[in-house]
Design a protein around this motif. Structure first.
Motif, PDB file in Angstrom:
ATOM      1  N   ASP A  39      42.832  19.199  60.952  1.00 15.57           N
ATOM      2  CA  ASP A  39      43.971  18.930  61.819  1.00 15.57           C
ATOM      3  C   ASP A  39      43.775  17.603  62.546  1.00 15.57           C
ATOM      4  N   THR A  40      44.781  17.182  63.286  1.00 19.33           N
ATOM      5  CA  THR A  40      44.737  15.906  63.987  1.00 19.33           C
ATOM      6  C   THR A  40      44.871  16.107  65.491  1.00 19.33           C
ATOM      7  N   MET A  41      44.237  15.199  66.232  1.00 20.77           N
ATOM      8  CA  MET A  41      44.285  15.199  67.690  1.00 20.77           C
ATOM      9  C   MET A  41      44.151  13.764  68.179  1.00 20.77           C
ATOM     10  N   SER A  42      44.433  13.572  69.467  1.00 22.27           N
ATOM     11  CA  SER A  42      44.150  12.273  70.081  1.00 22.27           C
ATOM     12  C   SER A  42      42.639  12.095  70.176  1.00 22.27           C
ATOM     13  N   TRP A  43      42.197  10.873  70.530  1.00 28.78           N
ATOM     14  CA  TRP A  43      40.754  10.634  70.609  1.00 28.78           C
ATOM     15  C   TRP A  43      40.119  11.495  71.693  1.00 28.78           C
ATOM     16  N   ASP A  44      40.734  11.560  72.862  1.00 24.68           N
ATOM     17  CA  ASP A  44      40.177  12.373  73.946  1.00 24.68           C
ATOM     18  C   ASP A  44      40.116  13.846  73.557  1.00 24.68           C
ATOM     19  N   GLU A  45      41.171  14.350  72.922  1.00 23.10           N
ATOM     20  CA  GLU A  45      41.182  15.738  72.482  1.00 23.10           C
ATOM     21  C   GLU A  45      40.138  15.970  71.395  1.00 23.10           C
ATOM     22  N   SER A  46      39.964  14.982  70.518  1.00 26.91           N
ATOM     23  CA  SER A  46      38.963  15.092  69.458  1.00 26.91           C
ATOM     24  C   SER A  46      37.560  15.179  70.042  1.00 26.91           C
ATOM     25  N   ALA A  47      37.280  14.307  71.021  1.00 28.95           N
ATOM     26  CA  ALA A  47      35.968  14.324  71.667  1.00 28.95           C
ATOM     27  C   ALA A  47      35.728  15.668  72.346  1.00 28.95           C
ATOM     28  N   GLU A  48      36.744  16.195  73.000  1.00 26.29           N
ATOM     29  CA  GLU A  48      36.623  17.480  73.688  1.00 26.29           C
ATOM     30  C   GLU A  48      36.442  18.618  72.703  1.00 26.29           C
ATOM     31  N   ASN A  49      37.151  18.560  71.575  1.00 24.33           N
ATOM     32  CA  ASN A  49      37.031  19.598  70.556  1.00 24.33           C
ATOM     33  C   ASN A  49      35.624  19.640  69.979  1.00 24.33           C
ATOM     34  N   CYS A  50      35.055  18.471  69.675  1.00 24.80           N
ATOM     35  CA  CYS A  50      33.691  18.427  69.147  1.00 24.80           C
ATOM     36  C   CYS A  50      32.705  18.987  70.165  1.00 24.80           C
ATOM     37  N   THR A  51      32.855  18.562  71.408  1.00 21.63           N
ATOM     38  CA  THR A  51      31.961  19.052  72.461  1.00 21.63           C
ATOM     39  C   THR A  51      32.050  20.556  72.602  1.00 21.63           C
ATOM     40  N   GLY A  52      33.256  21.093  72.466  1.00 25.22           N
ATOM     41  CA  GLY A  52      33.452  22.531  72.580  1.00 25.22           C
ATOM     42  C   GLY A  52      32.790  23.325  71.477  1.00 25.22           C
ATOM     43  N   MET A  53      32.418  22.668  70.377  1.00 24.95           N
ATOM     44  CA  MET A  53      31.702  23.330  69.286  1.00 24.95           C
ATOM     45  C   MET A  53      30.206  23.053  69.339  1.00 24.95           C
ATOM     46  N   GLY A  54      29.732  22.451  70.425  1.00 20.55           N
ATOM     47  CA  GLY A  54      28.312  22.138  70.524  1.00 20.55           C
ATOM     48  C   GLY A  54      27.918  20.898  69.760  1.00 20.55           C
ATOM     49  N   SER A  55      28.869  19.976  69.567  1.00 22.12           N
ATOM     50  CA  SER A  55      28.601  18.753  68.817  1.00 22.12           C
ATOM     51  C   SER A  55      29.209  17.567  69.560  1.00 22.12           C
ATOM     52  N   GLN A  56      29.419  16.453  68.859  1.00 23.85           N
ATOM     53  CA  GLN A  56      30.057  15.271  69.431  1.00 23.85           C
ATOM     54  C   GLN A  56      30.754  14.508  68.316  1.00 23.85           C
ATOM     55  N   LEU A  57      31.651  13.616  68.669  1.00 21.19           N
ATOM     56  CA  LEU A  57      32.200  12.724  67.651  1.00 21.19           C
ATOM     57  C   LEU A  57      31.052  11.945  67.021  1.00 21.19           C
ATOM     58  N   VAL A  58      31.125  11.741  65.726  1.00 22.66           N
ATOM     59  CA  VAL A  58      29.989  11.214  64.979  1.00 22.66           C
ATOM     60  C   VAL A  58      29.556   9.832  65.463  1.00 22.66           C
ATOM     61  N   VAL A  59      28.258   9.638  65.502  1.00 19.44           N
ATOM     62  CA  VAL A  59      27.646   8.344  65.809  1.00 19.44           C
ATOM     63  C   VAL A  59      26.936   7.874  64.545  1.00 19.44           C
ATOM     64  N   ILE A  60      27.405   6.778  63.967  1.00 20.81           N
ATOM     65  CA  ILE A  60      26.887   6.285  62.688  1.00 20.81           C
ATOM     66  C   ILE A  60      25.852   5.193  62.943  1.00 20.81           C
ATOM     67  N   THR A  61      24.644   5.407  62.446  1.00 21.55           N
ATOM     68  CA  THR A  61      23.551   4.486  62.756  1.00 21.55           C
ATOM     69  C   THR A  61      22.901   3.854  61.530  1.00 21.55           C
ATOM     70  N   SER A  62      23.409   4.151  60.325  1.00 24.30           N
ATOM     71  CA  SER A  62      22.784   3.577  59.126  1.00 24.30           C
ATOM     72  C   SER A  62      23.796   3.445  57.998  1.00 24.30           C
ATOM     73  N   ARG A  63      23.480   2.586  57.047  1.00 22.62           N
ATOM     74  CA  ARG A  63      24.331   2.419  55.862  1.00 22.62           C
ATOM     75  C   ARG A  63      24.348   3.713  55.044  1.00 22.62           C
ATOM     76  N   ALA A  64      23.218   4.407  54.981  1.00 20.73           N
ATOM     77  CA  ALA A  64      23.158   5.652  54.214  1.00 20.73           C
ATOM     78  C   ALA A  64      24.099   6.698  54.800  1.00 20.73           C
ATOM     79  N   GLU A  65      24.125   6.809  56.121  1.00 21.50           N
ATOM     80  CA  GLU A  65      25.015   7.762  56.772  1.00 21.50           C
ATOM     81  C   GLU A  65      26.478   7.363  56.569  1.00 21.50           C
TER      82      GLU A  65
END
Length: 229
Positions: free
Chosen positions: A112-138
């Motif tokens: 589904d789709t959400m705004s950025w703030d709602e997306s960040a809140e949704n991820c946090t609510g599942m015990g996660s976060q919006l993805v942080v990409i730190t490598s070419r492999a990822e």
């Protein structure tokens, strides 16, 4: 103790009985606790030995001496892979069922789709976060997962990069932002006046498929550390 008439003095025998009962109660409690622990360990072993445990497992909760992570508190079904050296007691890497695993992380691609703030809140609510990409492999892994997604196919997915002011990019977990480790599309970021959120665009040539956009409704990618047991 006996008195002069050969009788037992009142109260001389009762304390011994009380002490005996107290020690008996302690031993009963200890035996009961050990029996419960043995049953719990047996249950965990049965999950590990069951042929289908990898598709729906309670294995991440078998190490009861450790505090469950935020992710563990939100999901009951897990997919686990053997990832540790043989002979170790911590040889399984687990993600919630339906999430994608890469190295030490679990990823959720939203339907589904959400705004950025709602997306960040949704991820946090599942015990996660919006993805942080730190490598070419990822970056390559996530781009491939997006392309392989079934219907509805997401075209644009939020990542955890944003700017409170134009061009001042930062990750949601305070990981330092380095332009040399960024994967912008050609001509991006455009640094528009209100384009302060970042998406991955599915059909852009890899690996450079990031685009700064207005913070409207898009799909999202959540990330959390995999559970190691």
């Amino acid at each position: 103790m006996m008195n002069a008439q050969g009788r037992v003095s009142p109260g001389s025998a009762a304390p011994a009985e009380e002490r005996g009962c107290t020690w008996l109660n302690i031993w009963v409690f200890l035996i009961f606790a050990l029996a419960i622990k043995a049953a719990f360990v047996t249950l965990c072993l049965l999950f590990m030995l069951h042929p289908g445990f990898s598709s729906s497992s309670l294995l991440p909760f078998c190490h009861s001496s450790e505090q469950p992570s935020a992710l563990q508190q939100h999901f009951s079904q897990w997919e686990c892979d053997s990832a540790g050296p043989q002979g170790t007691d911590r040889g399984w890497t687990c993600c919630p069922k339906g999430w994608r695993r890469f190295q030490g992380s679990c990823y959720f691609l939203s339907p589904d789709t959400m705004s950025w703030d709602e997306s960040a809140e949704n991820c946090t609510g599942m015990g996660s976060q919006l993805v942080v990409i730190t490598s070419r492999a990822e970056q390559d892994f996530l781009s491939e997962q997006i392309r392989q997604s079934k219907e509805p196919k997401p075209d644009n997915l939020y990542i955890g990069l944003f700017a409170e002011k134009g061009g001042q990019w930062q990750w949601v977990d305070k990981t330092p932002y380095h332009v040399t480790a960024a994967f912008w599309r050609k001509g991006e970021p455009s640094e528009g006046h209100d384009e302060n959120c970042v998406i991955i665009h599915r059909d852009t040539e890899l690996p450079n498929n990031w685009n700064d956009v207005r913070c409207l409704n898009y799909h999202r990618i959540c990330e959390a550390a995999a559970v190691i047991v």
